[in-house]
Motif scaffolding. Structure first.
Motif, PDB file in Angstrom:
ATOM      1  N   UNK A   1     -40.213   7.967   3.332  1.00 14.82           N
ATOM      2  CA  UNK A   1     -40.560   7.555   4.679  1.00 14.82           C
ATOM      3  C   UNK A   1     -40.086   6.111   4.873  1.00 14.82           C
ATOM      4  N   UNK A   2     -39.516   5.827   6.023  1.00 19.01           N
ATOM      5  CA  UNK A   2     -38.991   4.498   6.332  1.00 19.01           C
ATOM      6  C   UNK A   2     -39.762   3.925   7.515  1.00 19.01           C
ATOM      7  N   UNK A   3     -40.837   3.186   7.228  1.00 18.53           N
ATOM      8  CA  UNK A   3     -41.664   2.596   8.273  1.00 18.53           C
ATOM      9  C   UNK A   3     -41.757   1.100   8.023  1.00 18.53           C
ATOM     10  N   UNK A   4     -41.647   0.322   9.080  1.00 17.67           N
ATOM     11  CA  UNK A   4     -41.816  -1.129   8.971  1.00 17.67           C
ATOM     12  C   UNK A   4     -42.691  -1.605  10.124  1.00 17.67           C
ATOM     13  N   UNK A   5     -43.208  -2.813   9.972  1.00 23.28           N
ATOM     14  CA  UNK A   5     -43.977  -3.403  11.064  1.00 23.28           C
ATOM     15  C   UNK A   5     -42.996  -4.031  12.033  1.00 23.28           C
ATOM     16  N   UNK A   6     -43.018  -3.575  13.257  1.00 23.72           N
ATOM     17  CA  UNK A   6     -42.104  -4.084  14.283  1.00 23.72           C
ATOM     18  C   UNK A   6     -42.726  -5.247  15.046  1.00 23.72           C
ATOM     19  N   UNK A   7     -43.970  -5.045  15.493  1.00 23.22           N
ATOM     20  CA  UNK A   7     -44.648  -6.119  16.224  1.00 23.22           C
ATOM     21  C   UNK A   7     -46.152  -5.967  16.071  1.00 23.22           C
ATOM     22  N   UNK A   8     -46.817  -7.072  16.247  1.00 20.95           N
ATOM     23  CA  UNK A   8     -48.273  -7.061  16.315  1.00 20.95           C
ATOM     24  C   UNK A   8     -48.649  -7.720  17.629  1.00 20.95           C
ATOM     25  N   UNK A   9     -49.873  -7.512  18.046  1.00 21.33           N
ATOM     26  CA  UNK A   9     -50.315  -7.986  19.353  1.00 21.33           C
ATOM     27  C   UNK A   9     -51.410  -9.033  19.183  1.00 21.33           C
ATOM     28  N   UNK A  10     -51.289 -10.124  19.916  1.00 25.39           N
ATOM     29  CA  UNK A  10     -52.324 -11.152  19.976  1.00 25.39           C
ATOM     30  C   UNK A  10     -52.591 -11.464  21.439  1.00 25.39           C
ATOM     31  N   UNK A  11     -53.844 -11.601  21.822  1.00 27.59           N
ATOM     32  CA  UNK A  11     -54.149 -11.915  23.212  1.00 27.59           C
ATOM     33  C   UNK A  11     -53.904 -13.386  23.523  1.00 27.59           C
ATOM     34  N   UNK A  12     -53.637 -13.660  24.775  1.00 27.03           N
ATOM     35  CA  UNK A  12     -53.563 -15.043  25.248  1.00 27.03           C
ATOM     36  C   UNK A  12     -54.209 -15.100  26.625  1.00 27.03           C
ATOM     37  N   UNK A  13     -54.701 -16.281  26.970  1.00 25.16           N
ATOM     38  CA  UNK A  13     -55.259 -16.463  28.313  1.00 25.16           C
ATOM     39  C   UNK A  13     -54.549 -17.579  29.064  1.00 25.16           C
ATOM     40  N   UNK A  14     -53.509 -18.134  28.424  1.00 25.17           N
ATOM     41  CA  UNK A  14     -52.713 -19.197  29.036  1.00 25.17           C
ATOM     42  C   UNK A  14     -51.308 -19.105  28.457  1.00 25.17           C
ATOM     43  N   UNK A  15     -50.368 -18.494  29.180  1.00 25.23           N
ATOM     44  CA  UNK A  15     -49.033 -18.284  28.627  1.00 25.23           C
ATOM     45  C   UNK A  15     -48.307 -19.579  28.263  1.00 25.23           C
ATOM     46  N   UNK A  16     -48.495 -20.626  29.035  1.00 24.26           N
ATOM     47  CA  UNK A  16     -47.806 -21.876  28.722  1.00 24.26           C
ATOM     48  C   UNK A  16     -48.346 -22.503  27.435  1.00 24.26           C
ATOM     49  N   UNK A  48     -34.257 -15.624  12.452  1.00 25.04           N
ATOM     50  CA  UNK A  48     -33.675 -14.943  11.309  1.00 25.04           C
ATOM     51  C   UNK A  48     -34.403 -13.671  10.901  1.00 25.04           C
ATOM     52  N   UNK A  49     -35.450 -13.308  11.632  1.00 24.01           N
ATOM     53  CA  UNK A  49     -36.188 -12.082  11.344  1.00 24.01           C
ATOM     54  C   UNK A  49     -36.329 -11.279  12.642  1.00 24.01           C
ATOM     55  N   UNK A  50     -35.218 -10.754  13.148  1.00 21.38           N
ATOM     56  CA  UNK A  50     -35.238 -10.116  14.469  1.00 21.38           C
ATOM     57  C   UNK A  50     -36.086  -8.851  14.550  1.00 21.38           C
ATOM     58  N   UNK A  51     -36.460  -8.280  13.428  1.00 21.38           N
ATOM     59  CA  UNK A  51     -37.218  -7.029  13.462  1.00 21.38           C
ATOM     60  C   UNK A  51     -38.724  -7.227  13.328  1.00 21.38           C
ATOM     61  N   UNK A  52     -39.180  -8.489  13.332  1.00 21.64           N
ATOM     62  CA  UNK A  52     -40.607  -8.778  13.232  1.00 21.64           C
ATOM     63  C   UNK A  52     -41.005  -9.677  14.384  1.00 21.64           C
ATOM     64  N   UNK A  53     -41.979  -9.231  15.176  1.00 23.20           N
ATOM     65  CA  UNK A  53     -42.374  -9.983  16.370  1.00 23.20           C
ATOM     66  C   UNK A  53     -43.885  -9.973  16.559  1.00 23.20           C
ATOM     67  N   UNK A  54     -44.335 -10.938  17.332  1.00 25.30           N
ATOM     68  CA  UNK A  54     -45.700 -10.970  17.836  1.00 25.30           C
ATOM     69  C   UNK A  54     -45.599 -10.883  19.352  1.00 25.30           C
ATOM     70  N   UNK A  55     -46.352  -9.972  19.941  1.00 27.85           N
ATOM     71  CA  UNK A  55     -46.410  -9.867  21.392  1.00 27.85           C
ATOM     72  C   UNK A  55     -47.702 -10.541  21.840  1.00 27.85           C
ATOM     73  N   UNK A  56     -47.566 -11.602  22.592  1.00 26.89           N
ATOM     74  CA  UNK A  56     -48.713 -12.314  23.163  1.00 26.89           C
ATOM     75  C   UNK A  56     -48.999 -11.658  24.506  1.00 26.89           C
ATOM     76  N   UNK A  57     -50.168 -11.078  24.633  1.00 30.44           N
ATOM     77  CA  UNK A  57     -50.447 -10.274  25.814  1.00 30.44           C
ATOM     78  C   UNK A  57     -51.691 -10.769  26.547  1.00 30.44           C
ATOM     79  N   UNK A  58     -51.730 -10.549  27.843  1.00 34.45           N
ATOM     80  CA  UNK A  58     -52.902 -10.939  28.632  1.00 34.45           C
ATOM     81  C   UNK A  58     -53.904  -9.786  28.694  1.00 34.45           C
ATOM     82  N   UNK A  59     -55.049  -9.896  28.035  1.00 30.31           N
ATOM     83  CA  UNK A  59     -56.008  -8.798  28.089  1.00 30.31           C
ATOM     84  C   UNK A  59     -56.425  -8.451  29.517  1.00 30.31           C
TER      85      UNK A  59
END
Length: 137
Positions: A1-16, A48-59
């Motif tokens: 099986x070929x599985x990797x972590x692509x992205x994880x999610x973290x909340x934000x309340x102020x994008x700037x 240098x790690x294009x396949x690993x990301x954090x998505x900052x999202x607004x809950x």
């Protein structure tokens, strides 16, 4: 099986403020920024790690949440108990100094040799998320 972590999610309340911490202080690159005003999904990741990301999202942008759930999420974020990410670096002291000098996050723990064999430090990002950074061997 070929599985990797692509992205994880973290909340934000102020994008700037989130951008100031993850891009300007930690040095992550911005890979995406969609939405407008406070309702923005921002994807960042280490250069240098294009396949690993954090998505900052607004809950608040989740249409499936009730008003009570939004309040609970906001309360947990304010306490720093909602989101967490563990990062790693070859030079923990340098990263700690950079984050501390950036004044974008709250220091929770200075670099410490843990009894279980890890050397790490911890910050809260502007949204209250716990960011632990470990020293790579």
């Amino acid at each position: 099986m070929d599985i990797s972590i692509h992205s994880s999610m973290l909340p934000h309340d102020d994008p700037d403020a989130a951008l100031a911490f993850y891009r300007d202080t930690l040095g992550f690159e911005v890979r995406g920024d969609v939405g407008q005003d406070q309702i923005r999904w921002i994807t960042v990741g280490p250069p240098g790690q294009p396949n690993t990301s954090i998505v900052l999202f607004p809950p608040a942008g989740n249409p499936g949440l009730t008003d009570e759930e939004r309040r609970t999420v906001a309360e947990m974020m304010a306490k720093g108990t909602f989101g967490q990410v563990n990062l790693a670096t070859h030079d923990l002291d340098q990263v700690f100094e950079r984050v501390q000098a950036g004044d974008a996050g709250e220091v929770v723990q200075e670099p410490t040799d843990q009894p279980y064999g890890v050397r790490d430090c911890a910050f809260r990002d502007p949204a209250g998320n716990m960011v632990r950074i470990q020293q790579l061997a």
